[in-house]
Motif scaffolding. Sequence first.
Motif, PDB file in Angstrom:
ATOM      1  N   LYS A  63      27.327 114.498   4.898  1.00 59.58           N
ATOM      2  CA  LYS A  63      28.411 113.533   4.684  1.00 59.58           C
ATOM      3  C   LYS A  63      29.707 114.280   4.372  1.00 59.58           C
ATOM      4  CE  LYS A  63      29.102 111.079   0.862  1.00 59.58           C
ATOM      5  NZ  LYS A  63      30.542 111.217   0.571  1.00 59.58           N
ATOM      6  N   ASN A  65      33.498 114.356   3.687  1.00 57.86           N
ATOM      7  CA  ASN A  65      34.520 113.391   3.300  1.00 57.86           C
ATOM      8  C   ASN A  65      35.815 113.769   4.016  1.00 57.86           C
ATOM      9  OD1 ASN A  65      36.724 112.122   1.888  1.00 57.86           O
ATOM     10  ND2 ASN A  65      35.196 111.506   0.379  1.00 57.86           N
ATOM     11  N   ASP A  95      32.577 110.189   5.750  1.00 50.97           N
ATOM     12  CA  ASP A  95      33.037 109.375   4.623  1.00 50.97           C
ATOM     13  C   ASP A  95      34.545 109.212   4.750  1.00 50.97           C
ATOM     14  OD1 ASP A  95      33.432 108.076   2.287  1.00 50.97           O
ATOM     15  OD2 ASP A  95      32.777 109.715   0.984  1.00 50.97           O
ATOM     16  N   LYS A  97      36.050 105.821   4.551  1.00 57.11           N
ATOM     17  CA  LYS A  97      36.441 104.608   3.805  1.00 57.11           C
ATOM     18  C   LYS A  97      37.558 103.855   4.524  1.00 57.11           C
ATOM     19  CE  LYS A  97      34.938 106.371  -0.701  1.00 57.11           C
ATOM     20  NZ  LYS A  97      34.523 107.729  -0.345  1.00 57.11           N
ATOM     21  N   THR A 119      31.802 105.396   6.425  1.00 54.31           N
ATOM     22  CA  THR A 119      31.957 104.484   5.290  1.00 54.31           C
ATOM     23  C   THR A 119      33.181 103.611   5.542  1.00 54.31           C
ATOM     24  OG1 THR A 119      33.222 106.156   4.068  1.00 54.31           O
ATOM     25  CG2 THR A 119      30.860 106.002   3.584  1.00 54.31           C
ATOM     26  N   SER A 147      31.161 104.473  -7.655  1.00 55.51           N
ATOM     27  CA  SER A 147      30.643 105.251  -8.787  1.00 55.51           C
ATOM     28  C   SER A 147      31.703 105.606  -9.812  1.00 55.51           C
ATOM     29  CB  SER A 147      30.024 106.554  -8.258  1.00 55.51           C
ATOM     30  OG  SER A 147      31.024 107.387  -7.682  1.00 55.51           O
ATOM     31  N   VAL A 185      27.413 101.063  -0.034  1.00 56.43           N
ATOM     32  CA  VAL A 185      27.643 102.203  -0.924  1.00 56.43           C
ATOM     33  C   VAL A 185      27.577 101.687  -2.358  1.00 56.43           C
ATOM     34  CG1 VAL A 185      29.192 104.074  -1.593  1.00 56.43           C
ATOM     35  CG2 VAL A 185      29.180 103.248   0.794  1.00 56.43           C
ATOM     36  N   LEU A 207      23.749 103.943   0.526  1.00 54.68           N
ATOM     37  CA  LEU A 207      24.197 105.311   0.317  1.00 54.68           C
ATOM     38  C   LEU A 207      24.560 105.378  -1.157  1.00 54.68           C
ATOM     39  CD1 LEU A 207      25.475 108.136   0.976  1.00 54.68           C
ATOM     40  CD2 LEU A 207      27.579 106.875   1.555  1.00 54.68           C
ATOM     41  N   VAL A 211      25.244 111.342  -7.987  1.00 51.82           N
ATOM     42  CA  VAL A 211      24.321 112.226  -8.718  1.00 51.82           C
ATOM     43  C   VAL A 211      24.946 113.620  -8.690  1.00 51.82           C
ATOM     44  CG1 VAL A 211      22.330 110.851  -8.006  1.00 51.82           C
ATOM     45  CG2 VAL A 211      22.857 112.948  -6.756  1.00 51.82           C
ATOM     46  N   ALA A 213      27.507 116.186  -9.793  1.00 52.32           N
ATOM     47  CA  ALA A 213      28.757 116.403 -10.534  1.00 52.32           C
ATOM     48  C   ALA A 213      29.187 115.179 -11.353  1.00 52.32           C
ATOM     49  CB  ALA A 213      29.860 116.812  -9.566  1.00 52.32           C
ATOM     50  N   GLN A 214      28.903 113.961 -10.890  1.00 48.09           N
ATOM     51  CA  GLN A 214      29.327 112.761 -11.622  1.00 48.09           C
ATOM     52  C   GLN A 214      28.294 112.296 -12.647  1.00 48.09           C
ATOM     53  OE1 GLN A 214      31.159 109.629  -9.065  1.00 48.09           O
ATOM     54  NE2 GLN A 214      31.121 111.167  -7.439  1.00 48.09           N
ATOM     55  N   ASN A 234      23.425 110.966  -2.224  1.00 45.62           N
ATOM     56  CA  ASN A 234      24.357 112.063  -1.915  1.00 45.62           C
ATOM     57  C   ASN A 234      24.729 112.906  -3.134  1.00 45.62           C
ATOM     58  OD1 ASN A 234      26.544 113.168   0.102  1.00 45.62           O
ATOM     59  ND2 ASN A 234      27.578 112.917  -1.877  1.00 45.62           N
ATOM     60  N   SER A 235      24.772 114.208  -2.895  1.00 39.53           N
ATOM     61  CA  SER A 235      25.433 115.119  -3.832  1.00 39.53           C
ATOM     62  C   SER A 235      26.320 116.046  -3.005  1.00 39.53           C
ATOM     63  CB  SER A 235      24.400 115.929  -4.620  1.00 39.53           C
ATOM     64  OG  SER A 235      25.061 116.921  -5.397  1.00 39.53           O
ATOM     65  N   ARG A 237      29.547 118.325  -4.519  1.00 37.90           N
ATOM     66  CA  ARG A 237      29.866 119.566  -5.246  1.00 37.90           C
ATOM     67  C   ARG A 237      28.632 120.209  -5.849  1.00 37.90           C
ATOM     68  NH1 ARG A 237      34.304 116.708  -8.885  1.00 37.90           N
ATOM     69  NH2 ARG A 237      32.791 115.050  -8.491  1.00 37.90           N
TER      70      ARG A 237
HETATM   71  O1  LIG Z   1      31.728 106.558  -0.269  1.00 37.89           O
HETATM   72  C1  LIG Z   1      31.325 107.514  -0.936  1.00 37.89           C
HETATM   73  O2  LIG Z   1      30.598 108.373  -0.458  1.00 37.89           O
HETATM   74  C2  LIG Z   1      31.603 107.517  -2.383  1.00 37.89           C
HETATM   75  C3  LIG Z   1      31.589 106.296  -3.010  1.00 37.89           C
HETATM   76  C4  LIG Z   1      31.568 106.255  -4.414  1.00 37.89           C
HETATM   77  O3  LIG Z   1      31.445 105.206  -5.015  1.00 37.89           O
HETATM   78  N1  LIG Z   1      31.625 107.414  -5.104  1.00 37.89           N
HETATM   79  C5  LIG Z   1      31.694 108.643  -4.490  1.00 37.89           C
HETATM   80  O4  LIG Z   1      31.689 109.651  -5.193  1.00 37.89           O
HETATM   81  N2  LIG Z   1      31.754 108.698  -3.126  1.00 37.89           N
HETATM   82  C6  LIG Z   1      31.933 109.996  -2.438  1.00 37.89           C
HETATM   83  O5  LIG Z   1      30.764 110.791  -2.627  1.00 37.89           O
HETATM   84  C7  LIG Z   1      31.124 112.152  -2.856  1.00 37.89           C
HETATM   85  C8  LIG Z   1      30.683 112.552  -4.255  1.00 37.89           C
HETATM   86  O6  LIG Z   1      30.928 113.910  -4.474  1.00 37.89           O
HETATM   87  P1  LIG Z   1      30.296 114.699  -5.723  1.00 37.89           P
HETATM   88  O7  LIG Z   1      30.735 113.972  -6.960  1.00 37.89           O
HETATM   89  O8  LIG Z   1      30.912 116.074  -5.594  1.00 37.89           O
HETATM   90  O9  LIG Z   1      28.810 114.708  -5.548  1.00 37.89           O
HETATM   91  C9  LIG Z   1      32.623 112.247  -2.626  1.00 37.89           C
HETATM   92  O10 LIG Z   1      32.867 112.548  -1.263  1.00 37.89           O
HETATM   93  C10 LIG Z   1      33.106 110.851  -2.954  1.00 37.89           C
HETATM   94  O11 LIG Z   1      34.305 110.517  -2.278  1.00 37.89           O
END
Ligand SMILES: O=C(O)c1cc(=O)[nH]c(=O)n1[C@@H]1O[C@H](COP(=O)(O)O)[C@@H](O)[C@H]1O
Length: 269
Positions: A63, A65, A95, A97, A119, A147, A185, A207, A211, A213-214, A234-235, A237
């Motif tokens: 994925k 971005n 990704d 959006k 997305t 998130s 999402v 999706l 998980v 970094a957040q 998805n992860s 970073r």
């Molecule tokens: O649409 C997304 O993927 C997305 C939706 C959301 O609610 N939160 C979110 O973090 N993302 C994306 O998911 C990825 C998260 O990245 P890390 O926090 O590095 O794992 C980034 O590309 C965000 O833009």
Amino acid sequence: MAEFNAFFERLRGRIASKDTVVSVGLDADLDRIPEHLRAADLPRWAFNRRIIDATHEYAACYKPNAAFYEDADGWRALRETVAYAHGKDVPVLLDAKRGDIGNTARKYAELLDHVDAITANPYMGRDSLEPFLSTDDKGVFVLCRTSNPGGADLQDLELASGEPLYRRVAALADAWNGRGNVGLVVGATVPEELETLREAVPDLPFLVPGVGAQGGDAEAAVEYGLADGVGLVNSSRGIIFAGEDAGENFAKASGQAAKRLRDRLNRHR
Ligand SMILES: O=C(O)c1cc(=O)[nH]c(=O)n1[C@@H]1O[C@H](COP(=O)(O)O)[C@@H](O)[C@H]1O
């Protein structure tokens, strides 16, 4: 039983054959790419190629971005990255959006000529997503409950009926799913919402970002993220920069991080 289009069937096949629901987020931030790759013609492509080599066995999808590629060299790096992922038989979810008035959305939807899924932002309503929804063989993941901390500002607002806005978005996305090409999402940082949404729309794959970094809830992500075994956690970073301090061996740490996440998620599938 969920009815899936060609994209989701392909994803189902990938999840089954590789036994993984991990989405590896290719958020190739130039400022964090290892020093020794910065002199390359396309540093983001050089970085992603090594990350893909190290992680593809554990990846249900990649994925990228779009934010990390929206410049001339970035689009070139992204094109090489997508081709390389496809060469490893891994689908690519861009990704981006997106979502705009119909005439503009029609152009945005041309992005789907190059990737397998996208997305999309539902804020402008059905016609703004129609060009994505009308494709038969691609996936469209509609933002539902995000998130980030500000996700509550609008998405949790209660409608006159008493239901929160994100629930209405889920119901609309379900109604838009005539071709079996829609997912949602939903962030791993909101496990209660994940649970209620899974009950509300049992047929839509999620999706689940957030998980790593957040700090979201990986167990809830996999417990509620899958519809009929199909979904993605998805992860970004947490995988691609796992080896930030490892110099030229950075990709090995990414491979280990992707494998660790796969194993952790698989314990709860
Ligand atoms: O649409 C997304 O993927 C997305 C939706 C959301 O609610 N939160 C979110 O973090 N993302 C994306 O998911 C990825 C998260 O990245 P890390 O926090 O590095 O794992 C980034 O590309 C965000 O833009």
